[in-house]
Design an enzyme around this catalytic site. Sequence first.
Site, short mmCIF file in Angstrom:
data_model
loop_
_atom_site.label_atom_id
_atom_site.label_comp_id
_atom_site.label_asym_id
_atom_site.label_seq_id
_atom_site.Cartn_x
_atom_site.Cartn_y
_atom_site.Cartn_z
N GLY A 82 47.87 36.01 42.50
CA GLY A 82 48.93 37.17 41.80
C GLY A 82 47.98 38.08 40.82
O GLY A 82 47.31 38.25 40.89
N SER A 114 43.47 34.38 47.12
CA SER A 114 43.39 36.15 46.64
C SER A 114 43.40 35.40 44.80
O SER A 114 41.97 35.12 45.08
CB SER A 114 44.73 36.71 46.80
N ALA A 115 44.05 35.53 44.44
CA ALA A 115 43.59 34.85 42.59
C ALA A 115 42.49 34.01 42.70
O ALA A 115 42.42 33.93 41.69
CB ALA A 115 45.07 34.95 41.59
N HIS A 151 40.94 40.19 49.53
CA HIS A 151 41.43 41.68 49.97
C HIS A 151 40.29 42.76 50.10
O HIS A 151 40.50 43.70 49.97
CB HIS A 151 42.41 42.03 48.40
N GLU A 186 40.85 40.73 54.23
CA GLU A 186 42.14 39.95 54.06
C GLU A 186 42.41 39.33 55.71
O GLU A 186 42.01 39.61 56.40
CB GLU A 186 43.84 40.70 54.30
#
Length: 228
Positions: A82, A114-115, A151, A186
């Site tokens: 997020g 991700s985050a 990413h 990814e």
Amino acid sequence: MLSSSRSGDEDYLASAKDMITPFLRSSTKVVFIPYAGVTISWDDYTSKVQKALPELTITGIHQHASAKQALHEAQVIMVGGGNTFNLLHQLYEQDLIALIKDLVVDGKPYIGCSAGSNICGNSIRTTNDMPIIQPRSFGALRLVPFQINPHYSDYQPPGFNGETRAERIAEFCALNPTMPVVGIREGSALLRENDSLKLLGDLDGVVFLNGKEQVISANQDLSSYLWN
């Protein structure tokens, strides 16, 4: 440290499960940290992860009376993707940074997406996210002694005149020439187990350091970057 929750058009956490399952071994009790979720409620976010990983027992850290006690009792800590700035802001506000680091250093499994992977690095200064809120510090968990760029992509759309990802990272490197930045695509992940580090998945990654780019291959031993 997963680059993303999805690869291509696949279902949520579909390819990630193949990396998560062997890492967890017999651990099933997971405390999920949904603080990077901004446009999704933390309850809904937790339910989404539970649905994607039905073999695990997942509770949101916000659903416990004591966040710190929940982390102590968890078999696994998982942090979703997020907005990285909101995630780090919440962790600082609740005084959880040092505790998470200590628990993971002591051997508690950590899964970031991700985050949640971005905060494993030295700082969040190479996140792709918009700074929608200001954390107390950009300093992160420092579970690895370098920067992470989830990413990562070197694709440039035709007619696009903004900076590429590599150009933005090059700006960071110009001001921080001795700090490596590891870009993971990814569908890829970084796996650290004790003093071992490697890139999981089928795609190459890239390391930026001292104004140079070096391609890293899937399953390559990256342990030397732990001693930066």
